[in-house]
Design a protein around this motif. Structure first.
Motif, PDB file in Angstrom:
ATOM      1  N   ARG A 523       0.819  -1.210   0.000  1.00 16.41           N
ATOM      2  CA  ARG A 523       0.000   0.000   0.000  1.00 16.41           C
ATOM      3  C   ARG A 523       0.859   1.269   0.000  1.00 16.41           C
ATOM      4  N   THR A 524       1.862   1.309   0.861  1.00 17.41           N
ATOM      5  CA  THR A 524       2.704   2.505   0.927  1.00 17.41           C
ATOM      6  C   THR A 524       3.637   2.603  -0.284  1.00 17.41           C
ATOM      7  N   SER A 707     -12.821  -2.159  -1.654  1.00 20.46           N
ATOM      8  CA  SER A 707     -12.778  -3.255  -2.639  1.00 20.46           C
ATOM      9  C   SER A 707     -12.644  -4.619  -1.991  1.00 20.46           C
ATOM     10  N   GLY A 708     -12.491  -4.646  -0.710  1.00 21.07           N
ATOM     11  CA  GLY A 708     -12.273  -5.901  -0.011  1.00 21.07           C
ATOM     12  C   GLY A 708     -10.807  -6.230   0.183  1.00 21.07           C
ATOM     13  N   ILE A 709      -9.926  -5.483  -0.499  1.00 20.56           N
ATOM     14  CA  ILE A 709      -8.482  -5.671  -0.346  1.00 20.56           C
ATOM     15  C   ILE A 709      -7.946  -4.482   0.440  1.00 20.56           C
ATOM     16  N   LYS A 710      -7.563  -4.721   1.675  1.00 20.09           N
ATOM     17  CA  LYS A 710      -7.188  -3.628   2.563  1.00 20.09           C
ATOM     18  C   LYS A 710      -6.003  -2.833   2.038  1.00 20.09           C
ATOM     19  N   ILE A 716      -5.654   3.541  -2.573  1.00 18.36           N
ATOM     20  CA  ILE A 716      -6.555   4.361  -3.384  1.00 18.36           C
ATOM     21  C   ILE A 716      -7.101   5.526  -2.574  1.00 18.36           C
ATOM     22  N   ASN A 717      -7.538   5.271  -1.365  1.00 19.08           N
ATOM     23  CA  ASN A 717      -8.060   6.354  -0.525  1.00 19.08           C
ATOM     24  C   ASN A 717      -6.984   7.393  -0.229  1.00 19.08           C
TER      25      ASN A 717
END
Length: 785
Positions: A523-524, A707-710, A716-717
Motif C-alpha cells: 500500500r505505501t 474493494s475488499g483488499i485492505k 486508493i483512498n
C-alpha cells in the motif's frame, strides 16, 4: 516602398533646395544648385523646439488604414527612395540627415557640401566630389567616417550589439538628434522625442533636440545622431530566445575564493527554510523526541549535500540544490496517520520511519527506471506547462489546512513572523544596503532570527509562565486541570521547551539504516511510486525554468532523463539513511537564482560541502530543532505560498490568456482541492484522536473506497486524498485531449543532443565528465555527451 541598389544610389546626385528635391536622371548631366537659405526666415521668432525642429504631433500620423509608410515618412521630410531626411518640409531649419539605403546607417553631411560622383570613377567605391572641388572618398567599407568605423570595430569585438545603435555627425549647432525605432513616440524628462517606426514602416515620427552631453564611453561624440533599431527597455530576441538576463556569474563561471564563499552562504541561507523545516513538522507528528528531530535534521543536511554534488556532476549539471521536497511531505503525513500507528506509544517514531523508508526506496526505484530506461523522454512529449503549473501549485496549496491552524497556536509569534517575511520579500525588496539587497535575499533567515529573539524575550519575561505549570515537563501539565489549557501554548511558543541542545552529541555522523531495517508494504509502495511521478513532473518544470534564468537553452530530453534517473538514485539514498522524505530538486532554486543573480555551479557545490560538514556537528541540528513549532509553521505558510506561485509561473510559456488554458488550470486546481476534501470527510475515528490540522491526512484508513483488499483500499483512498495527485491527473487528461496548437499550449522546446554537442557553451554546461561520458556513450536516452 521602392528600393534601389547601392550603385544606383551612388550614381546619381541628390538636390535639395528649400525642402524640394529635384532628381536628375542617370543619363542627364548632373547639376548641383547651391544651397540658398530662405531670406524671410528669422530664427529669433522660433522660440519653441517644435517650430525649430518641424515636429508634427503623433496623432497626425497615427496610422490610418489607407496611409502608406512612405506617405508618413514624407510628411516629416523622410525621403525613403533617396534615403534622405529632408527637414525643410517642416517649418524652420534643422539638420539634414542622409541614410545609406544599403547599410542602414546615418551618414553625416559636412560643411553643407553636396556630393556628386566623380566622373572618373564608375565604381560604387569610387571617389565623390563636393561642389567645392574637394574629393571625398569612403574611408571604410563598413562606415563613412571614423565614428562609424570605431563603432563597427566595437560590434566585431562584441562590445556593442549589431545594429543596436549607430552614430553619425549632425550639424545643428552642437545639438544632438536621436532617432529610435521604438514603435511609438516617446518623450522623456530631458525633452527628447524619438523618431519611431514599426517593422512594417507604420508609426509616428518625431525629432527633438536635447542638451549637449558627452558620451565618450559609448563612442558617441557631441553632435552625433544615434539610431537605435530596438525598443528602449526591451530585450532583443532572436527566433524567440530572449536576450540573456543580467547575471553576476553563469553556470560555468567561477568567482574568486572570497566571492565564492560569500555567494555560497548567500545561496544556501536563502534556501534555509526549504532545507530544515520539514523535520520540524514530521518528527513531532511521528512521536519523536527533540533529540530525534535534531538527528533527522542532521541527516537531511548530509543527504542534501551528497545528492547536490551528485546531481552537479552526473545529473543535469544545472546549479540545483537537492533536498527534502514538499512533494513527499503530504504522503508522509498520510502514512504516519494510518490507523495502526495512532495507538502506538512505544517506539512509534522508529516504526513510522521504517515504514517510510521502505516506501521511499520502492518509489525511488520506479523513478530511477523511469529516467534510466528513457521512458521519461517519451513522457516529455505530453508534459507541458499547462500540466506542470497547476501540479506544482497544488503542492503548495495542499497544506492550507495545516499552515495557519498550526501557526495560530501562538498568534503573538506567528503573525509578526508572517508580516515580517512578507515585508522583507516584497515591500523592502528594492532597498539596497552597501550594494546588496539584504531584505530580498535573506528574507526568511533574517525574519526568523528577529522573531526568534523576540520570542526569547517573551519567554524570559514570563509571558508563558503559568502558576503550577512546569515548562520543562509539558506532558505532566495535562494531568493538572488548571494547566491543561496552557500546555499547548507552552509547547508551541516557548523557546526553551526543547532539550535538543542538552541531549545531542557534539559530533555525530549520519549512517545508513540508523533507524533500523526498512519495512515494505504494498500500500505505501504504491503511494510513493505515484508521488515519485509527481516529483518528476515538478523537476521537469524546474529544469526548464532554471535553464532560462541561467541564460542557457533548455537541456535535451536525454539530459532531463538523466536528471530524473539521478534523482531516483538520490531518493534511494534518502530511504536508506532515513530522512523521512525523498530527495528531489527544490523548486525554490528558481526563486533563489532569480534573486541572487548567481548561477555558478561551483557555488552550489561548495555549499553542498558545507552542508556535509555541518551535518557532522550534532549541535547545529540541535540548534535548528529548537525553533518553536509555531515559528516554523509561520515560515512554511510563506514557503508553501511561494511554491504555489512558482508553479503558476510556468504559465508564461503558454498563452495564459487563452480560454482553453485558463479553463484547464482552473478546473484542475478546483477539482484538485475539492475531490480530496470529499475523501477526507470519511474519518469519524480520526477526529477524536488527531489534531484538527492533521485530520485531512487520516483519510487513507477510513476513506469511501472499499474493494475488499485492505492494501488496495488504503492506497486508493490515500492517493485520492492527495491534492497534487488529483490535480496532475485532471490537468494531464485535459491538456492532452482538448485541442490546442503547440503555441497555445506552450509546449516545452527541448534542445537536440547534436545541438549541445556542437555548441561549446552548452556542452560545457550540460556534458558529463569525460570518463563518465565514455561509460554512458551507449545510452543515447541519457544524453551521454
Amino acid at each position: 516602398m521602392e528600393t534601389e541598389s547601392s550603385s544606383e544610389f551612388f550614381g546619381r546626385g541628390k538636390i535639395m533646395k528649400g525642402g524640394n528635391g529635384k532628381r536628375n536622371g542617370p543619363s542627364s548631366g548632373i547639376k548641383v544648385e547651391p544651397f540658398v537659405p530662405r531670406s524671410e526666415h528669422n530664427p529669433k521668432e522660433l522660440r519653441s523646439w517644435a517650430k525649430r525642429t518641424g515636429f508634427v504631433s503623433v496623432s497626425d500620423y497615427s496610422g490610418e488604414a489607407g496611409t502608406s509608410a512612405s506617405e508618413k515618412f514624407d510628411s516629416v521630410g523622410f525621403d525613403v527612395e533617396n534615403g534622405v531626411v529632408d527637414d525643410h518640409k517642416g517649418e524652420g531649419s534643422s539638420p539634414k540627415i542622409e541614410i545609406d539605403p544599403v547599410l542602414g546607417l546615418a551618414r553625416p553631411v559636412r560643411d553643407s557640401d553636396e556630393i556628386e560622383p566623380d566622373s572618373g570613377s564608375n565604381s560604387m567605391h569610387g571617389a565623390m566630389k563636393s561642389d567645392k572641388g574637394r574629393v571625398l572618398r569612403p574611408k571604410d567599407a563598413n562606415g563613412w567616417d571614423g565614428t562609424l568605423r570605431s563603432q563597427n570595430r566595437k560590434r566585431r569585438n562584441g562590445d556593442e550589439p549589431v545594429l543596436a545603435s549607430v552614430s553619425a555627425a549632425a550639424v545643428d549647432d552642437g545639438k544632438k538628434v536621436e532617432l529610435r525605432g521604438d514603435g511609438d513616440a516617446n518623450a522623456n524628462a530631458n525633452g527628447m522625442v524619438n523618431m519611431n517606426w514599426d517593422r512594417n514602416g507604420h508609426g509616428a515620427s518625431s525629432v527633438a533636440l536635447v542638451a549637449d552631453q558627452k558620451e565618450e564611453e559609448d563612442g558617441v561624440a557631441d553632435g552625433d545622431v544615434k539610431v537605435n533599431l530596438y525598443p528602449e527597455g526591451e530585450e532583443h530576441s532572436v527566433l524567440g530566445w530572449q536576450e540573456p538576463s543580467e547575471l553576476k556569474y553563469g553556470v560555468t563561471e567561477n568567482p574568486g575564493l572570497v566571492s565564492l564563499i560569500y555567494y555560497t552562504l548567500q545561496h544556501y541561507l536563502s534556501l534555509a527554510g526549504s532545507l530544515v523545516l520539514i523535520p520540524l513538522i514530521m518528527v513531532p507528528t511521528m512521536g519523536g523526541s527533540d533529540k530525534d528531530t535534531a538527528n533527522v535534521i542532521s541527516t537531511v543536511l548530509f543527504l542534501s549535500g551528497i545528492t547536490t554534488i551528485l546531481h552537479s556532476y552526473f545529473g543535469t549539471r544545472l546549479p540545483l540544490v537537492q533536498g527534502s521536497s514538499f512533494v513527499y511531505l503530504a504522503p508522509a503525513l498520510v502514512i504516519m496517520n494510518a490507523e495502526e500507528f495512532r495507538s502506538l506509544t512505544e517506539h512509534k517514531f522508529r516504526h513510522i520511519m521504517r515504514e517510510l523508508q521502505g516506501a521511499i526506496i520502492v518509489g525511488s526505484i520506479f523513478q530511477f527506471i523511469l529516467g534510466f530506461s528513457g521512458l521519461m523522454s517519451i513522457l516529455l512529449r505530453i508534459i507541458n506547462p499547462i500540466v506542470v503549473a497547476p501540479t506544482v501549485a497544488a503542492v503548495g496549496l495542499a497544506f492550507f489546512s495545516y499552515g495557519f491552524p498550526e501557526a495560530g497556536t501562538c498568534l503573538e509569534i506567528s503573525i509578526p513572523q508572517i508580516a515580517l517575511v512578507i515585508m522583507f520579500s516584497l515591500h523592502l525588496r528594492g532597498i539596497s544596503i552597501f550594494g546588496h539587497h539584504i531584505f530580498r535575499i535573506y528574507a526568511v533567515p533574517l525574519s526568523v532570527t528577529i522573531i526568534w529573539i523576540y520570542a526569547s524575550f517573551l519567554t524570559a519575561g514570563g509571558a508563558y509562565n503559568y502558576k503550577g505549570c512546569n515548562p520543562n515537563i509539558p506532558s505532566s501539565n495535562s494531568l493538572n486541570d488548571s494547566c491543561r489549557k496552557h500546555a499547548d501554548t507552552m509547547k508551541h511558543c516557548r523557546t526553551d521547551i526543547s532539550n535538543a541542545l542538552s541531549t545531542s552529541a557534539w559530533l555525530r555522523i549520519p549512517y545508513p539504516l540508523q533507524w533500523g531495517l526498512p519495512v515494505f508494504h504494498l500500500r505505501t509502495c504504491i503511494i510513493m511510486a505515484i508521488v515519485s511521478l509527481v516529483a518528476s513532473v515538478d523537476s521537469v518544470g524546474t529544469y526548464h525554468m532554471l535553464s532560462v534564468r541561467a541564460n542557457l537553452k533548455p537541456p535535451s530530453s536525454g539530459i532531463v532523463s538523466r536528471g530524473i534517473a539521478l534523482e531516483g538514485l538520490c531518493s534511494i539514498l534518502a530511504g536508506l539513511w532515513g530522512s523521512g522524505t525523498g530527495s528531489t530538486t527544490l523548486t525554490e532554486n528558481v526563486h533563489t537564482i532569480e534573486t541572487t543573480k548567481v548561477a555558478s555551479r561551483r557555488v552550489v557545490e561548495l555549499g553542498a560541502a558545507f552542508l556535509i560538514l555541518f551535518s557532522f556537528m550534532g549541535k547545529v541540528g540541535a540548534l535548528l530543532a529548537s525553533i518553536p513549532q509555531a515559528l516554523a509553521a509561520s515560515v512554511l505558510c510563506f514557503m508553501w505560498a511561494l511554491v504555489a506561485a512558482l508553479g503558476l509561473s510556468n504559465l508564461q510559456y503558454g498563452q495564459s490568456g487563452s480560454f482553453r488554458n485558463m479553463a484547464i488550470v482552473g478546473i484542475s486546481l478546483f477539482l484538485g482541492l475539492s475531490i480530496p476534501y470529499y475523501f477526507q470527510q470519511y474519518q469519524p475515528q480520526a477526529t477524536l484522536i488527531l489534531p484538527g490540522y492533521l485530520v485531512p491526512y487520516g483519510a487513507a484508513s477510513d476513506g469511501p473506497f472499499h474493494s475488499g483488499i485492505k492494501q488496495l483500499d488504503f492506497a486508493i483512498n490515500a492517493l485520492m486524498s492527495l491534492n497534487m495527485v488529483i490535480t496532475l491527473l485532471v490537468a494531464f487528461t485535459l491538456d492532452n485531449t482538448v485541442p490546442g496548437s503547440a503555441q497555445e499550449r506552450g509546449v516545452y522546446t527541448w534542445s537536440q543532443t547534436q545541438d549541445i554537442a556542437t555548441d561549446p557553451s552548452l556542452k560545457s554546461a550540460y556534458s558529463l565528465p569525460k570518463k563518465v561520458a565514455r561509460c554512458l556513450c551507449w545510452a543515447k536516452c541519457l544524453g551521454g555527451i
